[in-house]
Design an enzyme around this catalytic site. Structure first.
Site: not given
Ligand code: ASP
Length: 361
Positions: A227, A255-257, A278-279
């Site tokens: 991300t 799905r929404v993050g 991010t995560g």
């Molecule tokens: N935070 C993002 C999500 O869950 C993924 C990521 O940051 O790598 O969609």
């Protein structure tokens, strides 16, 4: 009375839980990060956090990542130096990372369980608290630009799916064929995760939670989170933040993050700070990570790094999530905090030069 209030505030600050410098990701960097070269300008970006053991990237791959991060951080910073608003810097840097297949945003986005790419992004103006967010996009080349259009050219904060893409078309924002987002590495990652998910299902003889299926994918170098995000302090003293992502490999359709959720993956408020996260998105949504960091600064007068570490290294860690954030406050103090092994990140250092880092220090 005033004296007593001040004393109790000091006492409260003394007992605030903060991460120990030995913990991974950033707290030890405070000294360096909290001496801005120019309190009026500040710029930081990230390219995702995840399992990045030192030495797992080939020297050439590492150079590629660093070069792209440097290009993006310099592009944003130059705009700030030219007197442009932070939102311009955030959008410009994120577009560069979205156009690179190295990162999980725009081209290079990961695949859903049914082999599609569904992109999410958001952006926020710290001065006005205006915000724009988009989710579930399949044809928008640069989701961050659409998020900004939602913020500036619609009465809404969030638009999703086909409606958001219809709006993109009306706004003459670049649309591309779904094939544009296809990359071999992300496709291979999906096949691998699906295979591992099936093996796990067979072993446990019960349905596996989709999120658990992420674990094996994340341990492979090419499947790390990727991300992208940026935070800026411009010459007007205004903060801005933005985040863009393809989400998580093998996520279920629809799905929404956290990236497009204002207050979870992105938040900017001149009264506290600008944050991009991010995560593992589900955890960031549950904790309202980005807003929580700002709230600690606003209501508990915590310094930015301590606030970030409290949320990432204690609250997120305790809940079982992983990832990290970049953040900047109105004085130009910057914070990086992550509880994963590494985080692609870059910022403009005290000498005005770019600093690019991947691993935990
Ligand atoms: N935070 C993002 C999500 O869950 C993924 C990521 O940051 O790598 O969609």
């Amino acid at each position: 009375m005033k004296g007593i209030a001040a004393l109790s505030l000091m006492a409260a600050l003394l007992v605030l839980p903060v991460a120990s410098p030995s913990q991974k990701g950033g707290f030890a960097e405070i000294k360096q990060l909290q001496s801005p070269q120019n309190p009026k300008l500040g710029f930081m970006i990230h390219g995702g956090a995840g399992v990045i053991p030192k030495g797992s990237l080939s020297p050439e791959r590492e150079r590629e990542y660093k070069a792209k991060l440097e290009e993006a951080v310099l592009a944003g910073y130059k705009l700030l130096q030219a007197g442009k608003p932070g939102l311009d810097a955030v959008e410009a840097a994120i577009r560069i990372l979205e156009d690179s297949p190295l990162f999980n945003a725009g081209k290079g986005a990961v695949f859903t369980n049914d082999g599609k790419n569904e992109l999410d992004a958001s952006i926020m103006n710290g001065k006005t608290l205006a915000a724009g967010a988009v989710a579930g996009l399949r044809h928008v080349k640069n989701p961050i630009t659409l998020a900004r259009a939602v913020m500036e050219r619609s009465p809404h904060v969030m638009m999703v799916g086909e409606g958001a893409e219809k709006f993109a078309k009306e706004q003459n924002i670049d649309l591309v064929d779904e094939k544009y987002f296809w990359t071999q590495a992300r496709w291979d990652a999906l096949q691998l995760v699906i295979k591992e998910e099936e093996q796990q299902k067979a072993k446990a003889n019960e349905p596996t939670k989709p999120s658990v299926a992420e674990l094996p994918a994340r341990s492979l170098p090419e499947n790390r989170f990727g991300t992208v995000g940026a935070v800026a302090l411009d010459k007007f003293g205004d903060l801005a933040a933005g985040t863009s992502t393809g989400g998580m490999t093998n996520k279920r359709y629809g799905r929404v993050g956290d990236a497009p959720i204002i207050g979870a993956g992105t938040y900017a408020n001149n009264d506290s700070c600008a944050v991009s996260a991010t995560g593992w998105g589900e955890f960031f949504i549950r904790l309202g990570v980005a807003r929580d960091i700002g709230a600690l600064m606003e209501y508990r007068a915590m310094p930015i790094q301590a606030a970030a570490d409290l949320v990432i290294k204690q609250k997120l860690q305790k809940l079982g999530g992983d990832g990290g954030i970049i953040a900047i406050d109105k004085f130009g103090n910057m914070a990086i905090s992550f509880n994963s092994d590494g985080m692609y990140r870059a910022y403009i250092g005290p000498d005005g030069k770019p600093v690019v880092e991947i691993y935990a220090q």
